[in-house]
Design an enzyme around this catalytic site. Structure first.
Site, short mmCIF file in Angstrom:
data_model
loop_
_atom_site.label_atom_id
_atom_site.label_comp_id
_atom_site.label_asym_id
_atom_site.label_seq_id
_atom_site.Cartn_x
_atom_site.Cartn_y
_atom_site.Cartn_z
N ASP A 40 0.83 -1.21 0.00
CA ASP A 40 0.00 0.00 0.00
C ASP A 40 0.86 1.25 0.00
O ASP A 40 0.75 2.12 0.87
CB ASP A 40 -0.97 0.00 1.19
CG ASP A 40 -2.22 -0.80 0.91
OD1 ASP A 40 -2.24 -1.53 -0.11
OD2 ASP A 40 -3.18 -0.72 1.69
N HIS A 84 -3.55 -2.29 -2.60
CA HIS A 84 -3.65 -1.10 -3.44
C HIS A 84 -2.63 -1.11 -4.58
O HIS A 84 -2.66 -0.20 -5.41
CB HIS A 84 -3.48 0.16 -2.60
CG HIS A 84 -4.75 0.59 -1.92
ND1 HIS A 84 -5.60 1.54 -2.44
CD2 HIS A 84 -5.32 0.16 -0.78
CE1 HIS A 84 -6.63 1.70 -1.63
NE2 HIS A 84 -6.49 0.87 -0.61
N GLU A 107 -17.70 16.91 -18.07
CA GLU A 107 -18.86 16.72 -18.94
C GLU A 107 -19.59 15.43 -18.59
O GLU A 107 -20.83 15.38 -18.65
CB GLU A 107 -18.40 16.70 -20.40
CG GLU A 107 -17.90 18.04 -20.91
CD GLU A 107 -17.26 17.96 -22.28
OE1 GLU A 107 -17.29 18.95 -23.02
OE2 GLU A 107 -16.71 16.88 -22.61
#
Length: 753
Positions: free
Chosen positions: A208, A241, A716
């Site tokens: 991690d 991770h 967007e």
């Protein structure tokens, strides 16, 4: 005279009595005060941890949902198959291997205006030290050096076993560090306080390294540089991770693309290969096992040491090769024969490809077959394959001999790769891990200890398991270990012992949730293997705050995050509140309020205890829930100038929507192209049994592309979901259609592994 003395003694006794009473009152007050502070601290900690684990559940559900769509979608063309495989699976293609050639980074020019650190290989200690100083001064490493460093790192990692063996005989002590999560200040503080890596000072970093913090790239560069400088003294384990799919949600992918806009794609693709080659565990003196998450009742270190870890690119997706019953029976018989012939013990150093001497093949033939491919095979090796393996082993041995003799290597060798036996004969692709192999890796990367006996699924995180003291003791006795060191969980003091001090959790990212929320820690082990814990606070601000100020600051941050979570589910809360408001008077009991909030959020928090901080006013034992929800909305709207219903949807879905955007953006360009949107929309329309033409998809893309530049960026994309949300009738959110919710979609996914 005697009377005066007696009077003095009497007054002295009274004064002493009053002093004792005052001391008792002060002590009682202080204990109550400290108890209240501790209660607030624990409650705050539960809030942060519950919200963090809820986000991990969302990640798993979202990925399971996409995996289910992919597994039940039949591509109609080669382009669709290639696109979907590139997005939703972790298989590597032959063209990606071109990334690993020297020309990829050698063709990148470093401009004369560059003022950052320079690297040359092989690395020297001064290079790694210069990197630390440069990153401390907020300088950035050029993309050419990043790719070059990653290339050299992978060359080193592929030669390492799954479980590294480290001895205290060759260094004064070994320092074990836990999660860093992109917090560079903690890494620099560790090196400042404990000393830089050296032949006398070994380090093990327990996974991690990335995500959440803003300096994940810099941490990786420092760790990889020191590992190349001190390959025998500096060791890295993989964490949950170090996973490209997890990085999509928790910030590392975004960080790489923002820091390296031109070469970010190459860096991410190379990092994906580097992450999957990180070792899974480290063993100190054959007595202390270091792994990131934990163990389970099926953890098998012998099997873990044989797995081809490069095939498990992402833990999030269980893309496995299923075994037939005949294959499993053949494997069982082969294992029995292998054990009868006396296989190499799991704890002895073993090569990644072949035994160190290619001539010692006789008594270990069955074991050698499973070691080299990691997936036991029932068939024997053909002559061509055996010759290829022997030649590869001889070349590796010659390479080691040259290095030991101090000879320069003039010719660049092609780095080791998975052999022909590790590919499917029909497709030529890498054979996928079995369900058992995948489960072994998931358990050691995602699991957490618990106080109760036994082993059960880790439903809080959504992956791995909870293991009890009996599971720990069973593993320690089986492999003759003294104790385990793990990370994976943030602890208030930076460390925590459990399971009769047989499991030590180390977490090195201080101030993880908020400034003052927790200390960081690392552990030092000498030849006696007695753990010596060192705690620290890397942020100087925390040293100027009192305990009450720290707790108040952290508590305020936690309650703010919790109010955002409540606001994000306002519509669902209102629907449930109305069910308890039988008389339609707009009032519910506080007990019903606590029950409803837990039924909607599923955070497992003590809501009755939190009520005074979350509910400002209530009439007796009743709560006017519409007014309470309105106050929640006003608090959030004061910071965001957005309509209430739209803001609620954004708060609830933003993390999921950003993750979906990065999944669709398969080339990590930061934009969704028309082709990416078209292929993804076909996937959704196939799941919903809706026939959508290409013209409709083009019209949809043009409507989302507000600035008409031909691409859809993240803003967007989020704005499109805002516009879909319908405005609710005033005061009645229950009649409002629910917005698209990726979190809810993932809940119904039957495709979870």
């Amino acid at each position: 005279m005697g009377s005066g003395t007696s009077t003095q003694h009497h007054f002295a006794f009274q004064n002493a009595e009053r002093a004792f009473k005052a001391a008792a009152l002060i002590q009682r007050w202080y204990r109550r005060y400290m108890a209240r502070l501790e209660m607030r601290r624990r409650c705050t900690w539960n809030i942060f941890q519950s919200i963090e684990y809820a986000g991990q559940q969302d990640q798993v559900k979202l990925h399971d949902f996409f995996s289910y769509l992919m597994d039940h979608f039949t591509p109609s063309s080669h382009n669709e198959r290639d696109f979907l495989t590139r997005i939703f699976t972790e298989e590597r293609f032959a063209q990606d291997s071109q990334m690993e050639k020297c020309s990829d980074y050698e063709s990148i020019e470093v401009p004369d205006s560059y003022r950052g650190p320079h690297l040359s290989f092989p690395l020297l200690p001064d290079h790694a030290t210069a990197l630390v100083e440069a990153f401390r001064l907020k300088q950035q490493l050029h993309a050419r050096y990043v790719l070059n460093l990653l290339y050299e790192t992978k060359k080193h990692l592929v030669q390492l076993p799954n479980i590294n063996r480290v001895s205290t005989c060759y260094s004064e002590e070994i320092t074990v560090c836990g999660d860093l999560h992109g917090q560079l200040d903690d890494l620099i503080f560790i090196f400042y306080k404990n000393g830089l890596p050296s032949p006398e000072r070994s380090y093990v970093f327990n996974g991690d390294f990335v995500d959440r913090g803003k300096d994940s790239v810099e941490i990786l560069m420092i760790l990889f540089a020191f590992m190349l400088v001190y390959p025998k003294e500096f060791h890295l384990n993989r964490g949950n991770h170090e996973d490209p799919m997890v990085n999509l949600r928790y910030g590392f992918t975004k960080e790489v693309m923002s820091k390296y806009k031109i070469h970010g794609k190459e860096i991410l693709r190379t990092l994906k290969d580097v992450f999957c080659w990180l070792p899974l565990a480290t063993l100190i003196d054959e007595k202390v096992l270091i792994l990131h998450g934990g163990v389970s009742d099926i953890t098998d270190l012998e099997l873990l040491d044989k797995i081809e870890r490069c095939k498990i690119v992402s833990i999030m997706r269980c893309k496995t090769r299923q075994k037939s019953e005949n294959q499993m029976e053949e494997q069982r018989i082969a294992n029995q024969k292998s054990s009868a012939q006396g296989p190499i013990p799991w704890f002895l150093p073993q090569s990644r490809s072949l035994p160190s001497s290619p001539l010692r093949l006789g008594p270990y033939k069955a074991h050698k077959s499973s070691r080299s491919s990691s997936i036991p095979s029932g068939g024997s090796l053909d002559g061509r394959e055996l010759s290829q393996r022997v030649r590869s082993s001889v070349e590796l041995e010659l390479e080691r001999c040259r290095q030991q003799a101090g000879l320069l290597v003039t010719e660049e060798k092609e780095e080791p790769s998975c052999s022909a036996s590790e590919t499917d004969s029909d497709t030529g692709e890498l054979r996928k891990p079995t369900q058992e192999e995948w489960r072994q890796v998931v358990d050691i990367l995602w699991s957490d200890p618990m106080a109760q006996e036994g082993c059960k699924a880790n439903t809080i995180r959504g992956g791995g398991c909870y293991f009890g003291p009996d599971v720990t003791e069973q593993l320690l006795q089986k492999y003759k270990l003294q104790f385990l060191i793990r990370s994976h969980e943030c602890k208030p003091e930076g460390y925590e012992f459990c399971h009769n001090r047989k499991v030590l959790t180390i977490f090195s990212a201080s101030n993880y949730y908020e400034v003052g929320s927790n200390r960081g820690a690392y552990v030092k082990l000498g030849p006696a293997l007695t753990p010596h814990i060192v705690q620290y606070q890397a942020n100087k601000v925390t040293h100027t705050l009192t305990m009450r100020q720290r707790i108040s600051r952290v508590e305020e941050s936690a309650l703010r995050a919790l109010r955002e979570k409540l606001f994000a589910h306002s519509s669902n809360l209102l629907i449930e509140f109305k069910k308890h408001d039988v008389d339609k008077v707009g009032l519910i009991t506080l007990s019903d309020w606590a029950a409803v909030v837990e039924s909607v959020l599923h955070l497992g928090l003590p809501w009755r205890m939190l009520r005074p901080q979350l509910v400002n006013s209530s009439a007796g034992n009743m709560l006017e829930y519409k007014s309470w929800l309105k106050n929640l909305a006003e608090e959030q709207l004061s910071r965001e100038n957005i309509q209430s219903s739209l803001l609620e949807t954004l708060y609830r879905n933003r993390s999921n929507l950003e993750t979906i955007f990065r999944i669709i953006d398969s080339d990590h360009s930061g934009f969704i192209s028309l082709d990416e949107l078209r292929q993804t929309w076909k996937l959704f329309s196939s799941h919903m049994n809706i026939d959508v033409t290409d013209d409709c998809i083009c019209d949809l893309a043009r409507s989302i592309d507000f600035n008409k530049d031909g691409h859809i960026d993240i803003n967007e994309f989020l704005e499109a979901f805002r516009l879909v949300e319908k405005t609710c009738p005033e005061g009645d959110a229950s009649e409002c259609p629910q917005a698209t919710n990726a979190e809810d979609s993932g809940c119904s996914s039957p495709g979870a592994c």
